[in-house]
Design a protein around this motif. Sequence first.
Motif, short mmCIF file in Angstrom:
data_model
loop_
_atom_site.label_atom_id
_atom_site.label_comp_id
_atom_site.label_asym_id
_atom_site.label_seq_id
_atom_site.Cartn_x
_atom_site.Cartn_y
_atom_site.Cartn_z
N THR A 234 14.24 79.39 53.91
CA THR A 234 15.04 78.19 53.04
C THR A 234 15.55 77.30 53.81
OG1 THR A 234 16.73 79.88 52.98
CG2 THR A 234 15.60 79.84 50.94
N ASP A 235 15.73 77.51 55.11
CA ASP A 235 16.48 76.36 56.02
C ASP A 235 15.50 75.32 56.14
OD1 ASP A 235 18.82 77.57 56.12
OD2 ASP A 235 18.62 78.68 57.98
N ALA A 236 14.03 75.66 56.57
CA ALA A 236 12.90 74.99 56.45
C ALA A 236 12.84 74.05 55.37
CB ALA A 236 11.62 75.74 57.05
N ILE A 237 12.81 74.64 54.29
CA ILE A 237 12.59 73.92 52.89
C ILE A 237 13.75 72.75 52.62
CG2 ILE A 237 12.65 74.11 50.30
CD1 ILE A 237 11.66 76.97 50.85
N GLN A 238 14.99 73.21 53.08
CA GLN A 238 16.15 72.14 52.84
C GLN A 238 15.77 70.99 53.96
OE1 GLN A 238 18.52 72.03 50.87
NE2 GLN A 238 19.17 69.97 51.64
N LEU A 239 15.19 71.41 55.22
CA LEU A 239 15.05 70.55 56.10
C LEU A 239 13.98 69.33 55.63
CD1 LEU A 239 16.23 69.52 58.69
CD2 LEU A 239 14.50 70.77 60.00
N MET A 240 12.85 69.98 55.01
CA MET A 240 11.98 69.34 54.69
C MET A 240 12.43 68.17 53.24
SD MET A 240 8.77 71.91 53.50
CE MET A 240 7.90 70.75 52.77
N ILE A 241 13.34 68.69 52.51
CA ILE A 241 13.97 67.84 51.38
C ILE A 241 14.79 66.68 51.95
CG2 ILE A 241 15.60 67.85 49.58
CD1 ILE A 241 14.73 70.86 49.14
N GLU A 242 15.30 67.02 53.15
CA GLU A 242 16.32 66.17 53.62
C GLU A 242 15.40 65.14 54.32
OE1 GLU A 242 18.89 68.20 56.14
OE2 GLU A 242 19.96 69.12 54.51
N ASN A 243 14.21 65.37 54.72
CA ASN A 243 13.42 64.28 55.40
C ASN A 243 12.43 63.52 54.39
OD1 ASN A 243 13.48 64.46 58.68
ND2 ASN A 243 14.19 66.32 57.86
N GLY A 244 12.79 63.80 53.15
CA GLY A 244 12.03 62.86 52.03
C GLY A 244 10.74 63.53 51.56
N TYR A 245 10.60 64.76 51.83
CA TYR A 245 9.58 65.54 51.20
C TYR A 245 9.99 66.14 49.93
CZ TYR A 245 6.83 64.93 55.63
OH TYR A 245 6.57 64.46 56.59
N GLU A 246 8.83 66.06 48.92
CA GLU A 246 9.30 66.46 47.55
C GLU A 246 9.11 67.94 47.41
OE1 GLU A 246 7.42 63.84 44.52
OE2 GLU A 246 8.44 62.30 45.13
N VAL A 247 9.87 68.80 47.03
CA VAL A 247 9.91 70.13 46.61
C VAL A 247 10.34 70.27 45.20
CG1 VAL A 247 10.55 72.44 47.43
CG2 VAL A 247 10.42 70.52 49.07
N TYR A 248 9.41 71.10 44.49
CA TYR A 248 9.72 71.39 43.14
C TYR A 248 9.96 72.75 43.02
CZ TYR A 248 8.39 66.66 42.07
OH TYR A 248 8.08 65.13 42.08
N ALA A 249 10.93 73.13 41.88
CA ALA A 249 10.92 74.69 41.56
C ALA A 249 10.55 74.78 40.14
CB ALA A 249 12.57 74.85 41.43
N TYR A 250 9.53 75.71 39.89
CA TYR A 250 8.84 76.05 38.66
C TYR A 250 9.29 77.20 38.09
CZ TYR A 250 5.02 77.17 35.60
OH TYR A 250 4.30 77.37 34.52
N LEU A 251 9.82 77.21 36.92
CA LEU A 251 10.21 78.36 36.04
C LEU A 251 8.96 79.09 35.38
CD1 LEU A 251 13.40 76.99 34.45
CD2 LEU A 251 13.30 79.25 35.38
N PHE A 252 8.53 79.94 36.03
CA PHE A 252 7.13 80.50 35.76
C PHE A 252 7.52 81.25 34.51
CE2 PHE A 252 9.45 83.42 38.17
CZ PHE A 252 9.22 84.82 37.43
N GLU A 253 6.32 81.48 33.65
CA GLU A 253 6.23 82.57 32.53
C GLU A 253 5.78 83.78 32.99
OE1 GLU A 253 3.94 80.61 29.56
OE2 GLU A 253 5.05 78.81 29.58
#
Length: 293
Positions: A234-253
């Motif tokens: 999760t720390d790496a994901i947050q760092l991606m977002i802070e550096n302008g990369y788009e990360v999406y969350a998907y509410l799966f079925e």
Amino acid sequence: MIRKAVIPVAGLGTRMLPITKVVPKELLNIIDRPTIEYIVDEIISSGITTLIFIISQGKGGIIDYFDTNLNLRSFLKERGKLDLLKIVEEVEEKIKHLIEVRQKIPEGLGHAVLMAERAVENEPFAVVLGDDLVDAEIPCLRQMINIYNLLSNKTKNHSIIAVEEVSKEDISRYGIIDGERVDNNLIKIKKVIEKPSPKEAPSNLAIIGRYIFDPVIFDFLKKIPKTHGEYQLTDAIQLMIENGYEVYAYLFEGMRFDTGNKEGFFRTILHYAIKNPNLKEVLIRFVNERKIC
């Protein structure tokens, strides 16, 4: 196209001790198949052909389960046990391309994913955790790949994380996201917080064990510090977002089950037993005989 999936199965399985001293938790049976086979079936039915297992000492049995056992095949053939031979062959022929990577030191999920960098190469890939089962009409990973492909028409270098709503009491067990709704099932993530208290949590949307990453994630996994002795994904994901990369969350079925603890494992067995007409009848009869309800 997503062609590769990373399956981190190097964990010690401490929540399932003592059996996990000698048997990997991923090989514990859900009815008639080990947990890991449900995971592999979801990946394969989602169109992925290369599976990269991140293992550790004592986890070799997971690889052996999907490997070809010529002695067993020969024995079953000689004894005329052709039905059993067919079952064995089906398991051994599931995975077209299997890559084994050893994680010598358990340093967290982020480190386990980083171990796959050379095998993944420079292409988007999936990460599927070995103790999260999702029972869905359309496989959870297939749903995510469909969304990923749709987003590819609008943006590049994006990633997708599967999430589900959890109770207030369970929030502190998960990575929790904060974001902006794109539609009913899709959220553009602004922030990821690892195991916050219910008061600190920005939502009740929890990350579960399904991800699709752009390979840039590896760059950020190399930059994050350890937290409580581990590298947190999760720390790496947050760092991606802070550096302008788009990360999406998907509410799966679908319905998700955590097989990594005893209560979740038991619930998973009950769920799949009820789906089997014969076992459902056994379960109902047992409940009635014991006057449980």
